[in-house]
Design an enzyme around this catalytic site. Structure first.
Site, short mmCIF file in Angstrom:
data_model
loop_
_atom_site.label_atom_id
_atom_site.label_comp_id
_atom_site.label_asym_id
_atom_site.label_seq_id
_atom_site.Cartn_x
_atom_site.Cartn_y
_atom_site.Cartn_z
N TYR A 94 0.91 -1.06 0.17
CA TYR A 94 0.06 0.00 -0.11
C TYR A 94 0.96 1.15 0.01
O TYR A 94 1.69 1.25 0.90
CB TYR A 94 -1.02 -0.12 1.04
N ASP A 165 -1.56 -7.34 6.38
CA ASP A 165 -2.51 -6.07 6.23
C ASP A 165 -3.66 -6.87 5.48
O ASP A 165 -3.67 -7.54 4.33
CB ASP A 165 -1.92 -5.01 5.17
C1 LIG Z 1 -6.38 2.52 2.67
C2 LIG Z 1 -5.38 1.47 3.05
C3 LIG Z 1 -4.41 1.51 3.95
C4 LIG Z 1 -4.24 2.99 4.78
O1 LIG Z 1 -5.65 3.03 5.60
P1 LIG Z 1 -5.93 4.57 5.96
O2 LIG Z 1 -7.12 4.32 6.70
O3 LIG Z 1 -6.30 5.32 4.59
O4 LIG Z 1 -4.90 5.39 6.67
C5 LIG Z 1 -3.58 0.55 4.22
N1 LIG Z 1 -3.56 -0.62 3.60
C6 LIG Z 1 -4.54 -0.78 2.31
C7 LIG Z 1 -4.56 -1.96 1.83
C8 LIG Z 1 -5.33 0.17 2.45
O5 LIG Z 1 -6.35 -0.18 1.44
#
Ligand SMILES: *Cc1c(COP(=O)(O)O)cnc(C)c1O
Length: 366
Positions: A94, A165
């Site tokens: 990301y 993630d």
């Molecule tokens: C949006 C996103 C993030 C970051 O999150 P925020 O809430 O925008 O800070 C991290 N990883 C993935 C896969 C995302 O889609």
């Protein structure tokens, strides 16, 4: 308790003597001193407590920490590493978190970015000071699939923590802790919130160890915590998460199939497609393939922009996971250093009627 039941009842901790059915929002920043009471909202709050308990159970972990954004959650993991530590992360990580590693932690942490679908490359990236492996699966925006079990085995052998993630899959479709991960990270802004109106993030841990103590200290000491209001709205949204995810995945599969048969489309990326290089691994570790589809169009960036401009229901905006369909030419959002192809369109497939979505895409592509 099954997932759907947990989502509805797990985030509702009612302690009021009037016994409301829905947990009230406790806006108070401070609490009357009593032996068992909470003390101050940065440290804890009833709504955050309810959200964290729910997230820990949804992800089959021991504890959770809610943050004010997904990036705050991710950055807290990097902050908990000792200076001079090395970490391995995906080359298509990301972009906001990759940017944080390269700027905020420049000179503090060493990082190697690798193709996480190539286990030999992952293995070769380990150094004697490697303490963290970060994965993201399915990845953004190419929907690459990382074999969580295989990377977990490698990380354990080398004495490193594995963080995943899980934003794209959500606990509805994938539980990284059950597959061997130590920490799960979420951008709650996406499917947990589900309505494009809450910014939030979360970490869930397999065990409450020394590293987790550090993370919790960064959460409360650093103070990047969500408001009681945001925690309340997240608990509320998560009640429908299992049903929303089923709808998103069903619509995404149908759109991916439609796009695959269109002559104006070069390539479609969706782990539910048999031809996707990660399809078999996805099937082995996910119970559904998520709601994001990416595709490359014939004719380059200009043609991609033209298609997006002709759509009625797919809104040209960044982000994903809301009930409304969003679409963007991803490279335009990621900037000049992106590895994402210029003709790649990413779709967060929403919960509008499928016929309307397919009809709209068809007229835009024609
Ligand atoms: C949006 C996103 C993030 C970051 O999150 P925020 O809430 O925008 O800070 C991290 N990883 C993935 C896969 C995302 O889609």
């Amino acid at each position: 308790m099954k997932l759907e039941t947990l989502a509805i009842h797990g985030g509702n901790i009612v302690t009021d003597s009037e016994k409301p059915v829905v947990q009230p929002i406790t806006l108070s920043t401070t609490f009357i001193h009593q032996p068992e009471s909470m003390i101050y909202t940065r440290a804890n709050n009833p709504n955050r407590h309810a959200l964290e308990k729910l997230l820990a159970r949804l992800e089959k972990g021991a504890d959770a920490a809610a943050f004010s954004s997904g990036n705050a959650a991710g950055v807290s993991v990097f902050q908990a590493l000792e200076p001079g530590t090395h970490l391995i992360a995906p080359d298509d990580m990301y972009h906001g978190l990759k940017h944080a590693i390269l700027t905020i932690f420049k000179g503090v942490l060493e990082a190697t970015f690798v193709d996480m679908t190539d286990m030999e490359k992952v293995e070769n990236a380990f150094q004697s000071n490697t303490k963290l492996v970060w994965i993201e699966t399915p990845s953004n925006p190419l929907l690459k699939i990382t074999d969580i079990r295989a990377v977990a085995k490698l990380a354990t052998e080398k004495g490193a923590i594995l963080a995943c993630d899980n934003t794209f899959a959500t606990p509805v479709f994938q539980n990284p802790i059950s597959l061997g991960a130590d920490i799960v990270m979420h951008s709650s802004t996406k499917y947990f919130g589900g309505h494009s109106d809450i910014l939030g993030g979360a970490l869930v841990t397999k065990q409450e160890d020394e590293f987790w103590e550090k993370v919790k200290n960064i959460q409360t000491g650093g103070g990047a915590v969500p408001s009681p209001m945001d925690c309340y709205y997240l608990c509320r949204s998560i009640k429908t998460l299992p049903y929303r995810m089923k709808g998103h995945a069903e619509h995404a599969m149908a759109l991916a199939n439609y796009l695959s048969s269109h002559s104006g489309v070069e390539r479609v990326f969706y782990p539910g497609l048999k031809g996707h290089p990660g399809h078999e691994i996805a099937e082995s570790q996910m119970t559904g393939f998520g709601g994001v589809v990416s595709f490359q169009v014939q004719g380059g960036a200009d043609r991609a922009d033209q298609i997006i401009s002709k759509l009625k229901y797919f809104i040209n905006a960044t982000s994903l996971g809301g009930v409304e369909s969003l679409i963007e030419r991803r490279a335009a959002s990621e900037g000049p250093d992106t590895l994402t192809p210029q003709n790649l369109i990413r779709v967060s497939v929403g919960l509008e009627h499928l016929d309307d979505l397919l009809e709209d895409m068809d007229q835009a592509l024609s």
